[in-house]
Scaffold this active site. Structure first.
Site, PDB file in Angstrom:
ATOM      1  N   VAL A 111      -3.843   2.587   0.669  1.00  0.00           N
ATOM      2  CA  VAL A 111      -4.476   2.125  -0.564  1.00  0.00           C
ATOM      3  C   VAL A 111      -3.483   1.229  -1.307  1.00  0.00           C
ATOM      4  O   VAL A 111      -2.303   1.557  -1.420  1.00  0.00           O
ATOM      5  CB  VAL A 111      -4.893   3.325  -1.445  1.00  0.00           C
ATOM      6  CG1 VAL A 111      -5.392   2.865  -2.804  1.00  0.00           C
ATOM      7  CG2 VAL A 111      -5.957   4.151  -0.733  1.00  0.00           C
ATOM      8  N   THR A 122       0.823  -1.209   0.000  1.00  0.00           N
ATOM      9  CA  THR A 122       0.000   0.000   0.000  1.00  0.00           C
ATOM     10  C   THR A 122       0.859   1.262   0.000  1.00  0.00           C
ATOM     11  O   THR A 122       2.057   1.228   0.273  1.00  0.00           O
ATOM     12  CB  THR A 122      -0.922   0.042   1.232  1.00  0.00           C
ATOM     13  OG1 THR A 122      -0.119   0.146   2.414  1.00  0.00           O
ATOM     14  CG2 THR A 122      -1.801  -1.192   1.313  1.00  0.00           C
ATOM     15  N   ASP A 123       0.192   2.384  -0.270  1.00  0.00           N
ATOM     16  CA  ASP A 123       0.859   3.677  -0.164  1.00  0.00           C
ATOM     17  C   ASP A 123       0.638   4.234   1.246  1.00  0.00           C
ATOM     18  O   ASP A 123       0.080   3.539   2.102  1.00  0.00           O
ATOM     19  CB  ASP A 123       0.356   4.635  -1.247  1.00  0.00           C
ATOM     20  CG  ASP A 123      -1.135   4.926  -1.163  1.00  0.00           C
ATOM     21  OD1 ASP A 123      -1.757   4.714  -0.095  1.00  0.00           O
ATOM     22  OD2 ASP A 123      -1.698   5.374  -2.183  1.00  0.00           O
ATOM     23  N   GLN A 124       1.029   5.465   1.489  1.00  0.00           N
ATOM     24  CA  GLN A 124       0.905   6.044   2.830  1.00  0.00           C
ATOM     25  C   GLN A 124      -0.540   6.219   3.283  1.00  0.00           C
ATOM     26  O   GLN A 124      -0.802   6.361   4.469  1.00  0.00           O
ATOM     27  CB  GLN A 124       1.628   7.390   2.896  1.00  0.00           C
ATOM     28  CG  GLN A 124       3.131   7.252   2.892  1.00  0.00           C
ATOM     29  CD  GLN A 124       3.825   8.592   3.021  1.00  0.00           C
ATOM     30  OE1 GLN A 124       3.321   9.609   2.557  1.00  0.00           O
ATOM     31  NE2 GLN A 124       4.987   8.586   3.654  1.00  0.00           N
ATOM     32  N   MET A 125      -1.476   6.183   2.366  1.00  0.00           N
ATOM     33  CA  MET A 125      -2.892   6.314   2.713  1.00  0.00           C
ATOM     34  C   MET A 125      -3.543   4.953   2.940  1.00  0.00           C
ATOM     35  O   MET A 125      -4.741   4.878   3.161  1.00  0.00           O
ATOM     36  CB  MET A 125      -3.636   7.086   1.620  1.00  0.00           C
ATOM     37  CG  MET A 125      -3.146   8.517   1.459  1.00  0.00           C
ATOM     38  SD  MET A 125      -4.006   9.422   0.147  1.00  0.00           S
ATOM     39  CE  MET A 125      -3.465   8.549  -1.307  1.00  0.00           C
TER      40      MET A 125
END
Length: 139
Positions: A20, A15-18
């Protein structure tokens, strides 16, 4: 059975930092689905390679509908769509625990002689598996 399902839990590293799922992380999910589809038919990808046959992707089309998120439990569904000569096609989809469609994809793979690097007709045991499929996708 033409359809195979496998469950995958989204890991933080995908995932990314959010939180997602990164778009590139879906490709390994689909690969797991295809490998398990073969395994369900009694063929491991490892044994296929030991027999000198590889199945590289020559075309893929992925449609992202909704994001998957960290710790989601995903269901990857893989279905044989078509087989002709040296090519095999799969339709795949990924749904979340609420059965929402997140991503769908279409893959074309080619049976290749590992030593020669050239397309080949699959081994007889693969042809035996493919006999009887109607090759009409419902995903």
């Amino acid at each position: 059975m033409n359809e195979q399902e496998v469950k995958i839990r989204v890991r933080y590293s995908e995932t990314d930092q959010m939180g997602v799922v990164y778009h590139g992380s879906y490709i390994p999910y689909f690969e797991i689905g295809r490998v398990e589809w073969l395994r369900n038919k009694g063929v491991s990808y490892k044994s296929l390679e030991e027999d000198g046959v590889a199945l590289p992707i020559v075309s893929m089309n992925i449609n992202y509908k909704k994001p998957a998120r960290y710790d989601d439990l995903l269901t990857v569904t893989t279905k044989l769509r078509n087989y002709s000569g040296v090519k095999i096609e799969f339709d795949c989809e990924i749904r979340n625990e609420n059965e929402e469609l997140l991503t769908n994809a279409h893959f074309i793979l080619v049976f290749v002689d590992i030593k020669l690097g050239k397309p080949i007709v699959p081994p007889q045991y693969i042809l035996d598996i493919l006999k009887g499929f109607d090759f009409k996708s419902t995903i």
